[in-house]
Design an enzyme around this catalytic site. Structure first.
Site, PDB file in Angstrom:
ATOM      1  N   LYS A  52      73.262  39.165  43.676  1.00  0.00           N
ATOM      2  CA  LYS A  52      73.977  37.988  44.183  1.00  0.00           C
ATOM      3  C   LYS A  52      74.054  36.924  43.086  1.00  0.00           C
ATOM      4  CE  LYS A  52      73.675  34.778  48.157  1.00  0.00           C
ATOM      5  NZ  LYS A  52      72.911  34.428  49.365  1.00  0.00           N
ATOM      6  N   SER A  54      75.552  34.147  53.559  1.00  0.00           N
ATOM      7  CA  SER A  54      76.261  33.923  52.323  1.00  0.00           C
ATOM      8  C   SER A  54      76.259  35.108  51.364  1.00  0.00           C
ATOM      9  CB  SER A  54      75.648  32.714  51.608  1.00  0.00           C
ATOM     10  OG  SER A  54      74.295  32.970  51.266  1.00  0.00           O
ATOM     11  N   SER A  96      71.139  34.725  55.467  1.00  0.00           N
ATOM     12  CA  SER A  96      72.178  35.192  54.543  1.00  0.00           C
ATOM     13  C   SER A  96      72.030  36.608  54.025  1.00  0.00           C
ATOM     14  CB  SER A  96      72.273  34.253  53.352  1.00  0.00           C
ATOM     15  OG  SER A  96      73.052  33.148  53.703  1.00  0.00           O
TER      16      SER A  96
HETATM   17  N1  GLN Z   1      74.441  30.499  57.137  1.00  0.00           N
HETATM   18  C1  GLN Z   1      73.288  29.687  56.837  1.00  0.00           C
HETATM   19  C2  GLN Z   1      73.738  28.412  56.145  1.00  0.00           C
HETATM   20  O1  GLN Z   1      74.882  28.238  55.961  1.00  0.00           O
HETATM   21  C3  GLN Z   1      72.315  30.465  56.027  1.00  0.00           C
HETATM   22  C4  GLN Z   1      72.577  30.492  54.587  1.00  0.00           C
HETATM   23  C5  GLN Z   1      71.591  31.284  53.807  1.00  0.00           C
HETATM   24  O2  GLN Z   1      70.739  31.963  54.368  1.00  0.00           O
HETATM   25  N2  GLN Z   1      71.667  31.147  52.503  1.00  0.00           N
HETATM   26  O3  GLN Z   1      72.927  27.590  55.820  1.00  0.00           O
END
Ligand code: GLN
Length: 482
Positions: free
Chosen positions: A74, A149, A173
């Site tokens: 990532k 994400s 994410s």
């Molecule tokens: N969807 C969550 C957010 O927008 C989690 C993001 C993540 O785990 N990096 O904060």
């Protein structure tokens, strides 16, 4: 292609690692333009890593545990000499001067770096739509999002563009995109894997973890990346068990707690509910004891998270001021103007929204009302889990309330987008390990994920249960086709 298959190719001499790596790059060239999972590839690095493993094979030397397995990273995890952009205009040209501990451990275990994958800007999002490089498509239906994400990582595994991918999970994410893309995603215990080189979003919640085709592959990658690190003081100095050891143990009499509050939530899609409940039946048939558990604060996780995570983000992202590194806007000699313009043009809307929410929640006069209160609720959520683990070994929920949604559905409706994290954030708030494993499909042929949550450092238990489930259920028989 899972590890077992690739390893067999390598060990039997059916293909050299270099050939395998080249095949992956050909596939990436063909398919990536359709799904935009990779931001960039690292062919030179991959070839030199592959040559090293091929030499070991030629000389009949002992191979490291992940020898020759192609892995994607990532793009919020630093890889030395490669752009590490966080999918943000702010870091679009930032070349990492050092290697993250987690990726370093993969390469020293013989893994091959294929490239960097797309994400929501600074890992803030649930759809990979806020990336400056454009949205990633879900390989099961390219009109839909892959989740986020770590959407690029999950999509690259689902589309067969790597053997495993690394993601980061602050509020879901890794698990949410794994669920949307029909692959396995594991968020380890907070501190199990070093965060050194992971570009910080919310430091008390962030964890690196694997996204893979199988539970057993996730166990191997977890093992390779885990362990203490002098560069990260929050990284745990605890022995790392071989997660493969317990993987096939019988789950007879394993006590699985069903969190009542999740299944009662009005936002839970009925098809997801049905599929996860049939997963519960499968566990029962496999001999596990199913026990209803109450976690009264579970559904408060989302409100708590959306105060704590932006608060930490607002502090972590203060370093991008146009001075030290990252995007700098040309605003003459006025420092304040330069800084604010750099931040306004360097960060996208969602990142700016989080910084504003966080700054507000931490500001004098409001921090007691928001930030401190959220920290108290966080403690209550952790206590709910502590109570639950006195009665059961692991907990079970759906991973997400829905399956993959259409691109654009929530882009202008952040509050609805945040609801997508309802079932994943509590594990981050409590620092617990959690895994998403495919359990079925909805009527549109979209994958559904089931989440297992373990107690602190009990990754082996959730991996064991997920592995037995995966082998019994055989949910993913074919990869999505293009
Ligand atoms: N969807 C969550 C957010 O927008 C989690 C993001 C993540 O785990 N990096 O904060």
């Amino acid at each position: 292609m899972n590890f077992k298959f690739l390893r067999n190719e390598i060990i039997t001499g059916n293909a050299s690692v270099k050939e395998i790596v080249n095949d992956f790059f050909s596939k990436i060239e063909e398919i990536n333009p359709k799904i935009n999972a990779y931001i960039c590839t690292t062919r030179d690095l991959a070839e030199s890593q592959a040559n090293k493993i091929d030499k070991l094979i030629q000389n009949d030397e002992r191979l490291p545990p992940l020898a020759g397995l192609p892995i994607a990273i990532k793009d919020n995890i630093c890889t030395k000499g490669t752009v590490t952009s966080c999918s943000s205009n702010m870091l679009k040209n930032f070349v990492a001067p050092y290697e993250s501990t987690a990726s370093n451990k993969l390469w020293s275990s013989g893994g091959i770096c294929l490239g960097k994958t797309n994400l929501d800007e600074f890992a803030m999002g649930s759809s990979t739509e806020t990336s400056v490089f454009g949205v990633t498509s879900n390989p099961w239906d390219i009109n839909r999002v892959p989740g986020g994400s770590s959407g690029g990582s999950a999509a690259s595994v689902a589309a067969g563009l790597c053997a495993a991918a690394i993601g980061s999970d602050t509020g879901g994410s890794i698990r949410q995109p794994a669920s949307f893309c029909g692959v396995v995603g594991l968020k380890p215990t907070y501190g199990r894997i070093s965060r050194w080189g992971l570009i910080a979003f919310a430091s008390s919640l962030d964890q690196i973890g694997p996204i893979t085709n199988t539970v057993s592959d996730a166990a191997e990658v977890l093992y390779a990346m885990s362990g203490k690190d002098p560069y990260d003081s929050t990284c745990l100095n605890r022995p790392v068990p071989n997660y493969l050891d317990d993987l096939n143990k019988s789950i007879k009499d394993l006590k699985i707690g069903i969190i009542k509050e999740c299944f009662d939530h009005p936002g839970l899609n009925p098809e997801v509910k049905e599929s996860v409940l049939s997963g519960v039946d499968r566990f029962r048939n496999l001999g596990a004891q199913i026990i209803d558990i109450e976690c009264p604060r579970f559904n408060d996780g989302i409100a708590t998270y959306y105060v704590i995570a932006p608060s930490e983000a607002s502090a972590n992202l203060a370093r991008y001021d146009g001075v030290k590194y990252g995007y700098r806007s040309d605003s003459g000699s006025n420092f304040l103007k330069m800084t604010s313009k750099s931040r306004a043009n360097g960060f996208g809307d969602e990142v700016q929204r989080r910084i504003l929410i966080g700054t507000y929640a931490l500001s004098a006069g409001y921090s007691d009302e928001y930030y401190k209160k959220a920290q108290r609720v966080r403690t209550l959520i952790r206590r709910d889990f502590d109570n639950a683990f006195e009665k059961v070994d692991i907990l079970l929920t759906p991973t997400c309330p829905t399956t993959a949604f259409l691109k654009g559905d929530f882009l202008n409706d952040p509050l609805s987008m945040y609801l997508s994290d309802l079932l994943t954030v509590p594990a981050n708030l409590a620092g617990l390990p959690a895994i998403s494993v495919p359990c079925g499909f909805d009527k549109n042929g979209l994958p559904i994920g089931l989440q297992l949550i373990g107690n602190v450092l009990e990754e082996h238990r959730i991996l064991n249960a997920a592995n037995i489930f995966e082998i019994d259920a055989q949910v993913i028989k074919n990869k999505p086709s293009f």
